[in-house]
Motif scaffolding. Structure first.
Motif, PDB file in Angstrom:
ATOM      1  N   CYS A  81      -6.132  31.267 -43.664  1.00 56.38           N
ATOM      2  CA  CYS A  81      -7.110  30.794 -44.580  1.00 56.38           C
ATOM      3  C   CYS A  81      -7.109  32.001 -45.721  1.00 56.38           C
ATOM      4  CB  CYS A  81      -8.308  30.287 -43.955  1.00 56.38           C
ATOM      5  SG  CYS A  81      -8.379  28.599 -43.329  1.00 56.38           S
ATOM      6  N   ARG A 137     -11.374  20.728 -35.770  1.00 58.01           N
ATOM      7  CA  ARG A 137     -11.607  20.186 -37.256  1.00 58.01           C
ATOM      8  C   ARG A 137     -11.917  18.803 -37.162  1.00 58.01           C
ATOM      9  NH1 ARG A 137      -7.960  24.654 -38.117  1.00 58.01           N
ATOM     10  NH2 ARG A 137      -8.744  26.003 -39.833  1.00 58.01           N
ATOM     11  N   CYS A 152      -8.230  24.747 -45.579  1.00 55.58           N
ATOM     12  CA  CYS A 152      -8.669  24.918 -44.151  1.00 55.58           C
ATOM     13  C   CYS A 152      -8.810  23.494 -43.611  1.00 55.58           C
ATOM     14  CB  CYS A 152     -10.068  25.664 -44.181  1.00 55.58           C
ATOM     15  SG  CYS A 152     -10.868  25.882 -42.647  1.00 55.58           S
ATOM     16  N   CYS A 190     -11.958  31.654 -41.910  1.00 51.90           N
ATOM     17  CA  CYS A 190     -11.839  31.466 -40.202  1.00 51.90           C
ATOM     18  C   CYS A 190     -10.697  32.083 -39.651  1.00 51.90           C
ATOM     19  CB  CYS A 190     -11.794  29.949 -39.823  1.00 51.90           C
ATOM     20  SG  CYS A 190     -10.570  29.068 -40.447  1.00 51.90           S
ATOM     21  N   CYS A 228     -15.777  28.097 -44.328  1.00 51.25           N
ATOM     22  CA  CYS A 228     -14.552  28.781 -44.471  1.00 51.25           C
ATOM     23  C   CYS A 228     -14.002  28.621 -45.873  1.00 51.25           C
ATOM     24  CB  CYS A 228     -13.389  28.295 -43.665  1.00 51.25           C
ATOM     25  SG  CYS A 228     -11.749  29.139 -44.004  1.00 51.25           S
TER      26      CYS A 228
HETATM   27 ZN   LIG Z   1     -10.349  28.301 -42.384  1.00 48.00          ZN
END
Ligand SMILES: [Zn+2]
Length: 107
Positions: A53, A20, A12, A49, A7
């Motif tokens: 973002c 994540r 992000c 994503c 991304c």
């Molecule tokens: Zn992202």
């Protein structure tokens, strides 16, 4: 050839979401998300994503993006403005204004 990109959102990797989290106890990190690539369908979601973002990227790099594609003059679309008489649900007359794009290239 890989079927994903990272991304491009500049923050992000700072969002606190379970998907994540990477690493083992004591050395965990929040990692930038992967974005799956589809060769026949490329749009903003091919590189970001989420809308958030994408907005972070656009707000951070807007000056550089505009420098690549500057707008130095206004664009115009040829139109006709047509006024039509119509009646509403109760039978009362009113004027409906329509903007119709004129295709000057087609003849
Ligand atoms: Zn992202």
């Amino acid at each position: 050839m890989s079927d994903f990109v990272w991304c491009h959102g500049p923050r992000c990797h700072t969002s606190h979401t379970q998907d994540r989290i990477r690493g083992v106890k004591g050395s965990k990190v929040l990692r930038t998300k992967k974005v799956k690539q589809y060769s026949n369908h490329i749009n903003m979601y091919s590189y970001f994503c989420s809308q958030g973002c994408y907005n972070d990227f656009a707000n951070t790099y807007v000056s550089e993006v505009i420098a690549l594609h500057p707008r130095t003059e206004a664009l115009e679309t040829p139109i006709d403005v047509v006024k039509e008489q119509a009646t509403d649900y109760f039978g009362h007359p009113y004027t409906n204004t329509k903007i119709i794009t004129v295709d000057n290239n087609g003849g």
